[in-house]
Design an enzyme around this catalytic site. Structure first.
Site, mmCIF file in Angstrom:
data_model
loop_
_atom_site.group_PDB
_atom_site.id
_atom_site.type_symbol
_atom_site.label_atom_id
_atom_site.label_comp_id
_atom_site.label_asym_id
_atom_site.label_seq_id
_atom_site.Cartn_x
_atom_site.Cartn_y
_atom_site.Cartn_z
ATOM 1 C CG ASP A 206 -1.626 1.267 1.475
ATOM 2 O OD1 ASP A 206 -2.323 1.714 0.547
ATOM 3 O OD2 ASP A 206 -1.476 1.848 2.570
ATOM 4 C CG LEU A 207 1.368 3.797 -3.085
ATOM 5 C CD1 LEU A 207 0.940 4.677 -4.258
ATOM 6 C CD2 LEU A 207 2.882 3.628 -3.075
ATOM 7 C CG ASP A 208 -1.388 7.793 0.337
ATOM 8 O OD1 ASP A 208 -0.667 8.795 0.303
ATOM 9 O OD2 ASP A 208 -2.010 7.356 -0.650
ATOM 10 C CG ASN B 147 -7.710 1.291 1.509
ATOM 11 O OD1 ASN B 147 -7.148 1.409 2.597
ATOM 12 N ND2 ASN B 147 -7.210 1.802 0.402
ATOM 13 C CB THR C 162 -2.329 2.473 -4.130
ATOM 14 O OG1 THR C 162 -2.734 3.737 -3.597
ATOM 15 C CG2 THR C 162 -2.259 2.578 -5.646
ATOM 16 C CE LYS D 171 -5.348 -0.781 -1.338
ATOM 17 N NZ LYS D 171 -4.370 -0.203 -0.381
#
Length: 268
Positions: free
Chosen positions: A9-11, A221, A43, A195
């Site tokens: 995941d990014l953030d 998420n 993401t 995801k």
């Protein structure tokens, strides 16, 4: 060591609070790739807002965007573009009931095209990254294709009521999640899209069994992905429900959690 598929995941996970990847974590990821492991970004962001990190890491794998609603391979077009949009009729129906449910604004994205129901500087700031094509006007007329995702912008007094209505009326059609504070935003994608589903496509492509999939995340998420992966790792800064279902907990995103964990696990 047999290759792992590593999903990031990014953030709040790979990215620090200033939206950068630390040099240490970047170095560990590149060493993981050099030793034969596969690294994929998973993401909620659209591709236009995540491509810079894909390039920075030098990835050559598919990417999971919009929480699984769009999966493609940026360096290999023949891999295909797997797009799972919302039914347009449902989105227009949600617009119809918006006034009576206290919705301030709505935004729809069709891949890299963005449609606003009304002009809104706050939401415009969210989507400007990547210079998308932006159109403003009644979504019932301006939106001509099934959207990849929809954002419903409201206030704290109305958000639970709107979520309850969406769950009661569209439970078998949409999947919704509430953004964390201070945003009073409900994000909507197609039912059954998440995801984990996108990540499974990538794992199948590389022939990586579920037990050799490692996934890192921090928010709601990421729940399905962390639960599905053979080794689901919640960040130290993750929400408690994610830590509860995760197989392990790493350090926070500000403490190089991804890099430290992978270095120890893969002996890099």
């Amino acid at each position: 060591m047999k290759p792992y598929l590593i999903a990031l995941d990014l953030d709040g996970t790979l990215l620090k609070g200033d939206k950068t990847i630390s040099p240490f974590t970047k170095d560990v990821i590149r060493r993981a790739i050099d030793t034969g492991h596969f690294v994929v970004i998973a993401t909620g962001r659209p591709y236009r807002a995540s491509s810079m990190y894909y390039e920075e890491l030098g990835l050559a794998t598919p990417i999971v965007n919009f929480n699984g609603a769009f999966v493609h391979h940026p360096r290999q077009p023949s891999w295909g573009m797997h797009h799972y949009p919302l039914p347009l009729a449902i989105v227009k129906d949600i617009v119809e009931i918006s006034e009576s449910y206290g919705i301030k604004n709505m935004m729809a994205e069709v891949l890299d095209n963005v449609y606003f129901h009304q002009h809104d500087e706050v939401l415009l700031d969210i989507v400007r990254l990547g210079n998308p094509t932006v159109k403003i006007g009644d979504l019932r007329r301006s939106l001509g294709k099934d959207p990849t995702s929809v954002l419903v912008y409201t206030d704290d007094d109305h958000i639970e009521r709107i979520q309850s209505h969406l769950a009661n009326v569209y439970a078998n059609v949409i999947h919704q999640r509430r953004w964390s504070e201070p945003w009073h935003v409900i994000e909507i994608i197609r039912h059954g899209v998440h995801k984990a589903a996108g990540l499974k496509q990538v794992a199948d492509y590389f022939g990586i069994p579920r037990e050799r999939v490692i996934a890192f995340g921090d928010e709601d998420n990421d729940l399905e992905m962390i639960d599905w992966a053979g080794l689901g790792v919640a960040m130290g800064n993750a929400i408690e429900p994610l830590k509860t279902i995760a197989d392990d907990v790493a350090k926070t995103n500000e403490e190089d959690g991804v890099g430290v964990y992978l270095q120890d696990l893969l002996r890099l």
